[in-house]
Design an enzyme around this catalytic site. Structure first.
Site, PDB file in Angstrom:
ATOM      1  N   THR A 187      42.998  53.277  42.782  1.00 28.95           N
ATOM      2  CA  THR A 187      43.961  52.385  42.132  1.00 28.95           C
ATOM      3  C   THR A 187      43.288  51.088  41.687  1.00 28.95           C
ATOM      4  OG1 THR A 187      44.562  51.471  44.286  1.00 28.95           O
ATOM      5  CG2 THR A 187      45.880  53.297  43.496  1.00 28.95           C
ATOM      6  N   ALA A 220      40.595  42.215  48.960  1.00 30.06           N
ATOM      7  CA  ALA A 220      41.386  43.258  48.324  1.00 30.06           C
ATOM      8  C   ALA A 220      41.072  43.266  46.850  1.00 30.06           C
ATOM      9  CB  ALA A 220      42.863  43.003  48.569  1.00 30.06           C
ATOM     10  N   LYS A 221      41.802  44.111  46.149  1.00 34.36           N
ATOM     11  CA  LYS A 221      41.501  44.283  44.733  1.00 34.36           C
ATOM     12  C   LYS A 221      41.618  42.981  43.945  1.00 34.36           C
ATOM     13  CE  LYS A 221      41.961  49.063  45.198  1.00 34.36           C
ATOM     14  NZ  LYS A 221      42.793  50.098  45.732  1.00 34.36           N
ATOM     15  N   ARG A 222      42.476  42.071  44.437  1.00 33.20           N
ATOM     16  CA  ARG A 222      42.646  40.837  43.666  1.00 33.20           C
ATOM     17  C   ARG A 222      41.416  39.919  43.768  1.00 33.20           C
ATOM     18  NH1 ARG A 222      45.420  40.507  48.078  1.00 33.20           N
ATOM     19  NH2 ARG A 222      44.955  38.825  49.517  1.00 33.20           N
ATOM     20  N   HIS A 223      40.523  40.159  44.728  1.00 31.92           N
ATOM     21  CA  HIS A 223      39.275  39.384  44.768  1.00 31.92           C
ATOM     22  C   HIS A 223      38.291  40.020  43.782  1.00 31.92           C
ATOM     23  CE1 HIS A 223      41.094  38.403  48.703  1.00 31.92           C
ATOM     24  NE2 HIS A 223      40.487  37.254  48.562  1.00 31.92           N
TER      25      HIS A 223
END
Ligand code: GLU
Ligand code: ZN
Length: 337
Positions: free
Chosen positions: A18, A263-266
């Site tokens: 994802t 997480a992906k937002r980093h």
């Protein structure tokens, strides 16, 4: 519990495609790989693309590219091997039959509660943390014993049910975590009856992961500490489905300087971004090795070189891992160039 056996550990990478792999994913895959390779064992790559809305082929390709860049290889999957399919999107029939087996125990029931209703029942304001990590708000058992008429009434309102597993109220799961030691956790404290299938028909992570780890013969599961409360639920499923559970290593999470889990937002800490900035995979692995207590300094190294050294020093030293979250300063990538 399974142990290494003569053929060594069967470990796995189970990414959800994802988004791009970030440093936190890389840290757990590094340790999963080390656990398997230092025992002379095997590694499986399985794409957990169970949610069709969120999964994409392009993320799967990127994950494979980034794992390879870091020096992590695998023996089975995602497109060939004796335990296919290695894509959860292709396994719906297998999850269906597992649920049929659970039904034979009389432990599966439809739940018509909406998320909103559950939030209200749990007394949690919108968006508030429920303190259960990934377990979600504790399910109060509302639909456990609906009569046939009550069910028909809900259906007539146009509600589509999720499917839940009826968990014995007094169930306590006990296991020896390779990192955290002995755990004794009640199903109740993990949120009680949990979903096997969502109301939109998507199979739940808990069910899919157990069915797949079982059929692939996985003997060691390495994953973030944030998933610890899933493990008792999975152990119950192993028992009901007649499988032998793997050994579990719940590893400390990498987080940012504010203590937020990576997480992906980093986005700047995705492996792709690190590569583009000119970071070296050996420098990243050297840092991981130091954090894990496998070497004194962060001297650059490769997973293979490390594994070749460590495998002669006895079983993988899970207990050398630090406890609690590990902060990765925003400036760390500068050191990896
Ligand atoms: N696909 C899951 C994740 O990425 C796997 C968790 C597990 O290792 O069991 O969080
Ligand atoms: Zn319900």
């Amino acid at each position: 519990m399974n142990d290494a056996g003569s053929g060594g550990v069967v470990g796995r990478f189970a990414p959800s495609p994802t988004g791009l792999l970030h440093l936190g994913n890389a840290w757990s895959f590094f340790l999963a790989w080390m656990g398997a390779r230092t025992s002379g064992g095997r590694v499986i790559l399985r794409h957990e693309d169970i949610d069709p809305e969120r999964s994409r082929q392009s993320w799967m390709d990127a994950i494979e590219r980034d794992l390879t860049w870091l020096g992590l290889d695998w023996d089975e999957g995602p497109n060939h091997g004796p335990h296919g399919p290695y894509h959860q999107s292709l396994c719906r029939g297998l999850y269906d039959s597992a649920v049929d087996r659970l039904r034979e125990h009389g432990l599966v029931y439809p739940c018509y509660c909406t998320r909103k209703e559950l939030r209200v029942l749990a007394g949690a304001p919108h968006g508030a943390s429920d303190g259960l990590g990934d377990a979600g708000a504790a399910y109060p058992g509302t639909c456990r014993h609906l009569t046939a008429e009550e069910r028909a009434g809900k259906e007539a309102e146009g509600r589509r049910p999720s499917l839940r597993l009826l968990c014995p109220d007094d169930d306590v799961e006990v296991f020896d975590d390779l990192v955290l030691g002995r755990q004794e956790i009640s199903l109740k404290s993990c949120g009680g009856d949990f979903a096997l299938r969502r109301s939109d028909g998507v199979w739940a992570y808990q069910l899919a992961v157990v069915v797949d780890d079982m059929r692939m013969g996985v003997t060691q599961v390495v994953r973030g500490e944030d998933i610890l409360l899933s493990t008792p639920r999975q152990l119950l499923l192993y028992r009901l489905l007649g499988g032998t559970p793997p050994a579990f290593a719940h590893i400390p999470l990498l987080c940012d300087e504010q203590g937020e889990r990576l997480a992906k937002r980093h986005a700047s800490l995705s492996l792709a971004a690190l590569r583009e900035q000119g970071c070296s995979p050996q420098a990243i692995v050297g840092e991981f090795a130091r954090i894990a207590g496998l070497q004194e300094t962060s001297a650059p190294t490769s997973p293979k070189r490390l594994a070749d050294r460590i495998m002669h020093e006895g079983p993988f030293p899970w207990r050398s891992l630090p406890r609690g979250p590990i902060a990765v300063p925003g400036s760390a990538p500068q050191r990896w160039k």
